[in-house]
Design a protein around this motif. Structure first.
Motif: not given
Lengths: 299, 299
Positions: B86-87, B202, B204-205, B219-220, B222-226, B260, B293, B296
């Motif tokens: 699930a994660n 790394k 999502s890091h 940076p990655a 950032p996603l609202h849904e994977v 990037i 990005l 961000l």
């Protein structure tokens, strides 16, 4: 402007694969107060026992921390002992002796009640409430927490979150609090609980600010060696609040830079046992790492 | 300038808590090639069986990927099947059918041997060597890998690393390869093995570049849904190498921006099953996330 900081004031006995360090100055308020002191005057609220070493009082004083709100009571100082694994990420608690902390009631001197910037560093949410109840109209209230309070004092914590401008927690706590795996739905739920600003700490992976202006991805300063990460999260929020109080207006742009400064102070914290890494630092050394972080993230 | 990409070309059956998706186009080379195609012409080296859907050949062609080096052999296409928790971080392999991949010998058409930018996407190090042996003097050679090769083909991999300009691996692989917990001693050891540039992924890091000019913290997005993270790492290196080939000179500043762009293409990859997220993207959408990005991470 000064920052009022309440939290734990403790003696930490810390074991790593390389060394053993008994009865260091520790506790969330100690780390946060020293970190904040680089940027703003600090008023500390806490409690220690009669066994609290005089040298540690001197240490607070060298950082010009106002100790009018530090109670010295008959009994033993809160003592925590923990052991880190070789990767310095996993730790286990060996011992917790609450001592005078067990019956601690934080009482604010009159001169503290008008403080504009308040940091409720990690302690029981009921004590964080109790401090806030004594304040007149603070401009900006931030709180940190830990998994323990999510487990045993969730109701108090949820009520506290409602009263905050900024809530700081780590990624696993955010998951535990919201049951969300992804950071965006987690943040949305936490904002709905009250705070305008939410920061999610990710240890060596940095942190994330969520504000009405959107997301800020804050890097961690990369370290060649981690000696002891105890108090890094407290130093981060302390440094951040100290910087923010100095910037006076808690707007998004100031918060971003405040997080960078917090991140840098936390990096120094990790380079020594207890507060040894933080206390030997100078403001120019902090500024140097802030400039380095600018270069490290430029593209 | 074009990028030569070798790696696996596969059919992926991917199960998540929300859905099941059989026989999607997958493989390290497929993801990397499509990702690179947004920035540079791509020459693909790989092998598929007679069962490989014509639609997937069309998909490559829509991305103007040169398929002269794609062998279509009697037998079955490499088929991988996996299931995510699930994660969306933990996954387990349900099935691996090598098919024509078992006896794959990558052979470079003459027109490919002069390629200046080479990406040895994740496959057996012996095959990565074999491709490199056929090249005339490439300007910039990058390779990705996976834990499997550290476990079963370490000697080959170590020899390969010596021949690279850039080696890309993830944090747990870096730990496995160097036995170092901290990133700096780990990077130092990997540089000593050969490559001038090292990137540690790394997830999502984000990722870290180590170059003679120092460290870059990437940076990655950032996603609202994977939806499906399969191929995100391959899309990252593919997008990066595509951008780098377009920038022509592999200098530090270009590498940073290339990372990037790679990071952004990887973010689109995660938003759909298999290559569905990546293939529906346009260059302006990529540019939009790159600008985001910048905002961000600004402080």
């Amino acid at each position: 402007m000064s920052v009022l900081i309440v939290g734990s004031t403790a003696l930490d006995s810390i074991k790593t694969p390389k060394s053993e360090n008994p009865r260091l100055l520790g506790g969330s308020a100690s780390h946060a107060a020293v970190a904040a002191s680089f940027f703003s005057p600090v008023k500390l609220i806490g409690v220690v026992g009669e066994d609290f070493p005089k040298g540690y009082i001197q240490l607070y004083k060298r950082h010009k921390i106002d100790l009018e709100g530090l109670q010295i009571l008959p009994g033993k100082t809160f003592h925590w002992s923990g052991e880190y694994e070789a990767n310095m990420n996993n730790r286990r608690t060996l011992l917790t002796e609450l001592g005078v902390f067990e019956t601690f009631t934080p009482t604010l001197p009159n001169s503290h009640k008008n403080s504009q910037f308040v940091l409720l560093a990690n302690i029981a949410p009921s004590l964080q409430h109790h401090v806030l109840n004594q304040m007149k109209r603070p401009k900006f209230v931030a709180a940190d927490t830990m998994d323990l309070w999510l487990n045993i004092a969730l109701e108090d914590l949820v009520k506290l979150i409602k009263r905050l401008n900024l809530f700081v927690l780590n990624d696993s706590e955010a998951h535990q609090l919201t049951k969300e795996d992804n950071i965006f739905p987690a943040l949305k739920k936490i904002h709905k609980m009250g705070p305008k600003y939410v920061i999610i700490k990710k240890g060596s992976h940095g942190s994330i600010l969520s504000s009405p202006k959107g997301i800020f991805i804050c890097p961690a300063y990369p370290l060649h060696e981690v000696v002891d990460p105890t108090g890094a999260g407290d130093s981060f929020v302390g440094g951040m609040m100290g910087y923010l109080a100095a910037a006076k207006r808690p707007v998004d742009a100031h918060l971003r830079r405040a997080m960078i400064y917090g991140s840098v102070v936390a990096s120094f914290c990790c380079e020594g046992f207890g507060l040894m890494g933080t206390t030997r630092v100078t403001r120019p050394q902090i500024e140097k790492r802030v400039s380095e972080l600018e270069k490290l993230t430029k593209f």
